[in-house]
Design an enzyme around this catalytic site. Structure first.
Site, mmCIF file in Angstrom:
data_model
loop_
_atom_site.group_PDB
_atom_site.id
_atom_site.type_symbol
_atom_site.label_atom_id
_atom_site.label_comp_id
_atom_site.label_asym_id
_atom_site.label_seq_id
_atom_site.Cartn_x
_atom_site.Cartn_y
_atom_site.Cartn_z
ATOM 1 N N ASP A 167 -15.023 -7.385 1.569
ATOM 2 C CA ASP A 167 -14.230 -6.165 1.762
ATOM 3 C C ASP A 167 -14.372 -5.642 3.197
ATOM 4 O O ASP A 167 -15.488 -5.423 3.685
ATOM 5 C CB ASP A 167 -14.720 -5.106 0.755
ATOM 6 N N ARG A 168 -13.218 -5.440 3.840
ATOM 7 C CA ARG A 168 -13.219 -5.028 5.248
ATOM 8 C C ARG A 168 -13.696 -3.583 5.405
ATOM 9 O O ARG A 168 -14.467 -3.266 6.318
ATOM 10 C CB ARG A 168 -11.826 -5.207 5.856
ATOM 11 N N THR A 169 -13.246 -2.701 4.500
ATOM 12 C CA THR A 169 -13.661 -1.305 4.629
ATOM 13 C C THR A 169 -15.164 -1.160 4.404
ATOM 14 O O THR A 169 -15.849 -0.450 5.140
ATOM 15 C CB THR A 169 -12.850 -0.406 3.669
ATOM 16 N N CYS B 294 -3.388 -7.868 6.379
ATOM 17 C CA CYS B 294 -4.459 -6.900 6.121
ATOM 18 C C CYS B 294 -4.743 -6.200 7.440
ATOM 19 O O CYS B 294 -5.203 -6.834 8.397
ATOM 20 C CB CYS B 294 -5.709 -7.612 5.609
ATOM 21 N N ASN B 295 -4.461 -4.909 7.514
ATOM 22 C CA ASN B 295 -4.651 -4.190 8.767
ATOM 23 C C ASN B 295 -6.109 -4.122 9.184
ATOM 24 O O ASN B 295 -6.443 -4.378 10.340
ATOM 25 C CB ASN B 295 -4.067 -2.772 8.652
ATOM 26 N N ALA C 235 -8.518 -6.050 8.650
ATOM 27 C CA ALA C 235 -9.036 -7.330 9.147
ATOM 28 C C ALA C 235 -8.721 -7.512 10.626
ATOM 29 O O ALA C 235 -9.355 -8.344 11.301
ATOM 30 C CB ALA C 235 -8.462 -8.490 8.329
ATOM 31 N N LYS D 69 -5.439 -2.806 -5.599
ATOM 32 C CA LYS D 69 -6.211 -4.050 -5.637
ATOM 33 C C LYS D 69 -6.641 -4.389 -7.065
ATOM 34 O O LYS D 69 -6.859 -5.546 -7.392
ATOM 35 C CB LYS D 69 -7.439 -3.939 -4.719
ATOM 36 N N CYS E 207 -1.738 0.173 5.955
ATOM 37 C CA CYS E 207 -2.506 -0.587 4.961
ATOM 38 C C CYS E 207 -1.498 -1.294 4.085
ATOM 39 O O CYS E 207 -0.553 -0.664 3.585
ATOM 40 C CB CYS E 207 -3.386 0.328 4.117
#
Lengths: 227, 227
Positions: free
Chosen positions: A38-40, A73-74, A76, A156, A187
């Protein structure tokens, strides 16, 4: 990344391609790798970095013959420069494309509102790209931002609630009331939660803009190969 | 094959996967290769064979790390045995899965109506699979079959007309009136042209059944690797 966002990007690419039969469409290779950390969590909470998995995924596409990568995916894009250094094919910059589209379509805009994940907000990738164009960024208040993050998680999880739709529109409207002249959907899960065309003010769907950029770039490559 | 059909298969796979976050989904590698020569032209009209392009596509997926292939095109299953011989990973049999689902869900059915492309009809892949289960096949009359083929072309051209919807339902209903006890949607473009749940009699959507089979097969592989 988000499988639904991947599906949404490919849907836009199909819809935007002028085609009267299968054979008029481009070859597209999609690696939907939802196992990327997970990027966040990585950016905002010190979680596991997604860079290694992102790099492996980009290299897989390159090895399989892709000539161009679009990454729906922003957040990322926080890792974009490192990813670009790891492969020998171009990777589109969704953030730059979205900010370029904002500047091109709405040259009068001086302040943009950003609806995005906590990771994207904290990475400041949109701030840097917009500030470089002389555009200020307005962020939602704390409670709206928490709500946006919860909607992203819902998408998601495969839950598209109609209930969230009005609240997202309200969050965008509050940004306009606070001085934003346009809203960036930064997003790729957000366009799945509501239709930004319901906004009565300028908005930019980063997934749609990435699809347009991909088609344009592939068209240019075909042109170069034909010349 | 048909990019919209590919999208539809992946949509079903996402929707059928129990997931509360990205990371709960499977890794999926999609090679949407719309340049594969038209299967109906090859089978019904002596056009260019798609076998070489199908083989290259299957090998690309295998080389890129796929452990299982699902091919969302019924008529391409005319070439299934040759394709299976060309790779070392399993390729699901959409036709067998659909006929198996028909037998499992509706054990009383002795006659099935087939809505499919000219290529699929003339290849007799559904006839063989159904006859082996003691099920007879009823085909649409000539004018309905021509209409079905035109709807498939429309979907491939990105045109989803509401007008075709009623006529497809009517073609299915005529098969029921002629003695069919269930309708097989044996072309992955047809579920994009109308919702077969509008039929008031048993129907089988081959795309949905392929998605179910893919998820089941991947689950079994994960189980084997865990044991």
């Amino acid at each position: 990344m988000g499988p639904e966002a991947t599906l949404d990007l490919y849907r836009h690419i199909i819809n935007l391609t002028p085609a009267s039969r299968d054979q008029d469409h481009f070859r597209v290779l999609i690696y939907s790798n939802p196992k990327i950390p997970d990027r966040t969590l990585a950016i905002a909470d010190g979680g596991e970095s997604p860079l290694e998995a992102l790099t492996e995924s980009a290299r897989l596409l390159e090895s399989a013959g892709a000539s161009l990568i679009a990454m729906p995916c922003n957040s990322a894009h926080h890792y974009l420069e490192q990813l670009r250094a790891a492969v020998n094919i171009p990777i589109l910059d969704m953030v730059a494309e979205t900010c370029g589209a904002l500047r091109g379509r709405y040259p009068e805009v001086k302040t943009a509102g950003l609806l995005a994940s906590d990771g994207t907000v904290q990475s400041k990738i949109y701030h840097r790209a917009l500030n470089a164009k002389g555009i200020n960024v307005l962020l939602p208040n704390e409670s709206d931002q928490a709500f946006i993050q919860s909607v992203i998680a819902e998408v998601k999880a495969g839950k598209h609630t109609e209930a969230g739709r009005e609240k997202l529109l309200a969050a965008g409207t509050r940004l306009i009331q606070a001085g934003a002249q346009a809203i960036i959907l930064g997003c790729t899960e957000l366009p799945l939660a509501f239709d930004s065309r319901a906004f009565s003010f300028p908005s930019l769907n980063s997934t749609l803009i990435l699809a347009e950029a991909a088609i344009s770039a592939v068209g240019q490559k075909i042109q170069e190969n034909t010349d």
